[in-house]
Write a protein that holds these residues in place. Structure first.
Motif, PDB file in Angstrom:
ATOM      1  N   SER A 166      85.741 -58.803 -43.857  1.00 20.03           N
ATOM      2  CA  SER A 166      85.314 -60.195 -43.801  1.00 20.03           C
ATOM      3  C   SER A 166      84.191 -60.461 -44.801  1.00 20.03           C
ATOM      4  O   SER A 166      83.501 -59.540 -45.256  1.00 20.03           O
ATOM      5  CB  SER A 166      84.823 -60.535 -42.394  1.00 20.03           C
ATOM      6  OG  SER A 166      83.596 -59.853 -42.140  1.00 20.03           O
ATOM      7  N   LYS A 167      83.996 -61.729 -45.084  1.00 23.07           N
ATOM      8  CA  LYS A 167      82.933 -62.135 -46.003  1.00 23.07           C
ATOM      9  C   LYS A 167      81.567 -61.678 -45.477  1.00 23.07           C
ATOM     10  O   LYS A 167      80.717 -61.237 -46.245  1.00 23.07           O
ATOM     11  CB  LYS A 167      82.960 -63.657 -46.180  1.00 23.07           C
ATOM     12  CG  LYS A 167      81.962 -64.172 -47.176  1.00 23.07           C
ATOM     13  CD  LYS A 167      82.082 -65.667 -47.371  1.00 23.07           C
ATOM     14  CE  LYS A 167      81.053 -66.160 -48.370  1.00 23.07           C
ATOM     15  NZ  LYS A 167      81.115 -67.600 -48.576  1.00 23.07           N
ATOM     16  N   THR A 168      81.371 -61.722 -44.168  1.00 24.73           N
ATOM     17  CA  THR A 168      80.109 -61.297 -43.568  1.00 24.73           C
ATOM     18  C   THR A 168      79.843 -59.814 -43.830  1.00 24.73           C
ATOM     19  O   THR A 168      78.736 -59.434 -44.208  1.00 24.73           O
ATOM     20  CB  THR A 168      80.128 -61.560 -42.043  1.00 24.73           C
ATOM     21  OG1 THR A 168      80.397 -62.941 -41.817  1.00 24.73           O
ATOM     22  CG2 THR A 168      78.822 -61.180 -41.390  1.00 24.73           C
ATOM     23  N   VAL A 169      80.867 -58.969 -43.652  1.00 22.05           N
ATOM     24  CA  VAL A 169      80.711 -57.536 -43.900  1.00 22.05           C
ATOM     25  C   VAL A 169      80.468 -57.294 -45.387  1.00 22.05           C
ATOM     26  O   VAL A 169      79.609 -56.487 -45.760  1.00 22.05           O
ATOM     27  CB  VAL A 169      81.944 -56.751 -43.397  1.00 22.05           C
ATOM     28  CG1 VAL A 169      81.884 -55.293 -43.824  1.00 22.05           C
ATOM     29  CG2 VAL A 169      82.060 -56.859 -41.887  1.00 22.05           C
ATOM     30  N   GLN A 170      81.210 -58.010 -46.251  1.00 27.11           N
ATOM     31  CA  GLN A 170      81.020 -57.853 -47.710  1.00 27.11           C
ATOM     32  C   GLN A 170      79.590 -58.221 -48.110  1.00 27.11           C
ATOM     33  O   GLN A 170      78.961 -57.524 -48.913  1.00 27.11           O
ATOM     34  CB  GLN A 170      82.009 -58.740 -48.491  1.00 27.11           C
ATOM     35  CG  GLN A 170      83.458 -58.491 -48.221  1.00 27.11           C
ATOM     36  CD  GLN A 170      83.996 -57.180 -48.775  1.00 27.11           C
ATOM     37  OE1 GLN A 170      83.355 -56.482 -49.539  1.00 27.11           O
ATOM     38  NE2 GLN A 170      85.194 -56.843 -48.370  1.00 27.11           N
ATOM     39  N   GLU A 171      79.079 -59.311 -47.556  1.00 24.43           N
ATOM     40  CA  GLU A 171      77.731 -59.758 -47.901  1.00 24.43           C
ATOM     41  C   GLU A 171      76.684 -58.756 -47.421  1.00 24.43           C
ATOM     42  O   GLU A 171      75.705 -58.483 -48.121  1.00 24.43           O
ATOM     43  CB  GLU A 171      77.462 -61.147 -47.314  1.00 24.43           C
ATOM     44  CG  GLU A 171      78.229 -62.236 -48.036  1.00 24.43           C
ATOM     45  CD  GLU A 171      78.165 -63.603 -47.368  1.00 24.43           C
ATOM     46  OE1 GLU A 171      77.677 -63.700 -46.213  1.00 24.43           O
ATOM     47  OE2 GLU A 171      78.625 -64.575 -48.009  1.00 24.43           O
ATOM     48  N   LYS A 172      76.890 -58.190 -46.203  1.00 25.43           N
ATOM     49  CA  LYS A 172      75.966 -57.161 -45.710  1.00 25.43           C
ATOM     50  C   LYS A 172      75.979 -55.963 -46.653  1.00 25.43           C
ATOM     51  O   LYS A 172      74.924 -55.452 -47.029  1.00 25.43           O
ATOM     52  CB  LYS A 172      76.367 -56.723 -44.302  1.00 25.43           C
ATOM     53  CG  LYS A 172      75.498 -55.620 -43.752  1.00 25.43           C
ATOM     54  CD  LYS A 172      75.928 -55.186 -42.365  1.00 25.43           C
ATOM     55  CE  LYS A 172      75.030 -54.066 -41.872  1.00 25.43           C
ATOM     56  NZ  LYS A 172      75.401 -53.602 -40.525  1.00 25.43           N
ATOM     57  N   PHE A 173      77.169 -55.536 -47.049  1.00 24.48           N
ATOM     58  CA  PHE A 173      77.288 -54.396 -47.957  1.00 24.48           C
ATOM     59  C   PHE A 173      76.547 -54.673 -49.259  1.00 24.48           C
ATOM     60  O   PHE A 173      75.771 -53.861 -49.741  1.00 24.48           O
ATOM     61  CB  PHE A 173      78.772 -54.095 -48.214  1.00 24.48           C
ATOM     62  CG  PHE A 173      78.990 -53.105 -49.314  1.00 24.48           C
ATOM     63  CD1 PHE A 173      78.770 -51.756 -49.106  1.00 24.48           C
ATOM     64  CD2 PHE A 173      79.419 -53.523 -50.567  1.00 24.48           C
ATOM     65  CE1 PHE A 173      78.971 -50.838 -50.135  1.00 24.48           C
ATOM     66  CE2 PHE A 173      79.622 -52.615 -51.590  1.00 24.48           C
ATOM     67  CZ  PHE A 173      79.387 -51.273 -51.368  1.00 24.48           C
ATOM     68  N   LEU A 174      76.798 -55.842 -49.852  1.00 25.64           N
ATOM     69  CA  LEU A 174      76.176 -56.182 -51.132  1.00 25.64           C
ATOM     70  C   LEU A 174      74.652 -56.263 -51.000  1.00 25.64           C
ATOM     71  O   LEU A 174      73.926 -55.813 -51.893  1.00 25.64           O
ATOM     72  CB  LEU A 174      76.727 -57.495 -51.665  1.00 25.64           C
ATOM     73  CG  LEU A 174      78.174 -57.420 -52.195  1.00 25.64           C
ATOM     74  CD1 LEU A 174      78.677 -58.817 -52.520  1.00 25.64           C
ATOM     75  CD2 LEU A 174      78.259 -56.507 -53.395  1.00 25.64           C
ATOM     76  N   SER A 175      74.166 -56.811 -49.893  1.00 24.67           N
ATOM     77  CA  SER A 175      72.720 -56.935 -49.729  1.00 24.67           C
ATOM     78  C   SER A 175      72.056 -55.565 -49.605  1.00 24.67           C
ATOM     79  O   SER A 175      70.924 -55.375 -50.034  1.00 24.67           O
ATOM     80  CB  SER A 175      72.387 -57.798 -48.491  1.00 24.67           C
ATOM     81  OG  SER A 175      72.670 -57.097 -47.302  1.00 24.67           O
ATOM     82  N   LEU A 176      72.768 -54.601 -49.045  1.00 26.47           N
ATOM     83  CA  LEU A 176      72.220 -53.249 -48.898  1.00 26.47           C
ATOM     84  C   LEU A 176      72.349 -52.436 -50.181  1.00 26.47           C
ATOM     85  O   LEU A 176      71.588 -51.518 -50.421  1.00 26.47           O
ATOM     86  CB  LEU A 176      72.953 -52.522 -47.769  1.00 26.47           C
ATOM     87  CG  LEU A 176      72.739 -53.073 -46.362  1.00 26.47           C
ATOM     88  CD1 LEU A 176      73.728 -52.437 -45.391  1.00 26.47           C
ATOM     89  CD2 LEU A 176      71.310 -52.849 -45.903  1.00 26.47           C
ATOM     90  N   THR A 177      73.354 -52.740 -50.995  1.00 27.52           N
ATOM     91  CA  THR A 177      73.644 -51.965 -52.204  1.00 27.52           C
ATOM     92  C   THR A 177      72.744 -52.337 -53.362  1.00 27.52           C
ATOM     93  O   THR A 177      72.361 -51.492 -54.168  1.00 27.52           O
ATOM     94  CB  THR A 177      75.120 -52.124 -52.598  1.00 27.52           C
ATOM     95  OG1 THR A 177      75.939 -51.767 -51.481  1.00 27.52           O
ATOM     96  CG2 THR A 177      75.482 -51.225 -53.771  1.00 27.52           C
ATOM     97  N   CYS A 178      72.428 -53.606 -53.485  1.00 26.88           N
ATOM     98  CA  CYS A 178      71.645 -54.080 -54.644  1.00 26.88           C
ATOM     99  C   CYS A 178      70.187 -53.718 -54.539  1.00 26.88           C
ATOM    100  O   CYS A 178      69.653 -53.407 -53.568  1.00 26.88           O
ATOM    101  CB  CYS A 178      71.778 -55.599 -54.770  1.00 26.88           C
ATOM    102  SG  CYS A 178      73.493 -56.057 -55.118  1.00 26.88           S
TER     103      CYS A 178
END
Length: 178
Positions: A166-178
């Motif tokens: 989901s977009k929510t999981v993708q956004e969490k991943f991106l926020s943790l990766t950057c």
């Protein structure tokens, strides 16, 4: 520079870190060893081979290593990252739950078959959870033959339960990766 393709997966927590957080941490580490890394989206995938376990989160990464780098040096770095995020190969079930799994899918055009490493990865073309994210990151590539070969392999596979997160999981991943 040699282009490498890696497949990543996680379905078990390590300490207080959940699989999405473990993958994010692994990606931060991969940024240190790969030039110009490109990360796919996250996919939730039904377990294969050993099915009595949680679904996996999977993704792919492509990037470059120096021409002088060996696949064994990359494998050592990958094992270090896996261990950093809780992987203990001596205590796991083959194809079973794991905090982090990173496979070298391709190391340039190298073909290799030795006890510790087979390239390209021998099960790559039977795993939709590898092919779908790899196809996603290769969309930006000019290698049309490579994309067609992956698409052709993917079309031959049965449904394997690979769903983009989901977009929510993708956004969490991106926020943790950057």
């Amino acid at each position: 520079m040699i282009r490498v393709v890696l497949g990543l997966g996680s379905n078990a927590p390590y300490g207080a870190l959940e699989p999405v957080e473990l993958l994010s941490g692994a990606c931060r580490e991969l940024k240190k060893i790969l030039a110009a890394p490109v990360f796919s989206s996250l996919y939730e995938t039904k377990a294969m081979y050993y099915e009595n376990q949680q679904n996996f989160y999977n993704m792919a990464v492509t990037g470059f290593v120096d021409d002088s780098a060996s696949p064994f040096e990359l494998l050592d770095e990958i094992h270090r990252i896996e261990e950093q995020f809780g992987r203990n190969r001596s205590k796991e079930i083959r194809f079973g739950p794991r905090s982090l799994d990173i496979d070298i899918e391709e190391f340039g055009s190298l073909v290799l078959n030795v006890p510790d490493l087979i390239l390209p990865h021998p099960r790559m073309n039977e795993r939709a959870f590898v092919l779908i994210p790899v196809l996603e990151i290769l969309k930006k590539s000019a290698d049309c033959n490579k994309k067609e070969a992956i698409f052709s392999s993917l079309k031959k596979l049965p449904e394997q339960g690979v769903v983009q997160c989901s977009k929510t999981v993708q956004e969490k991943f991106l926020s943790l990766t950057c």
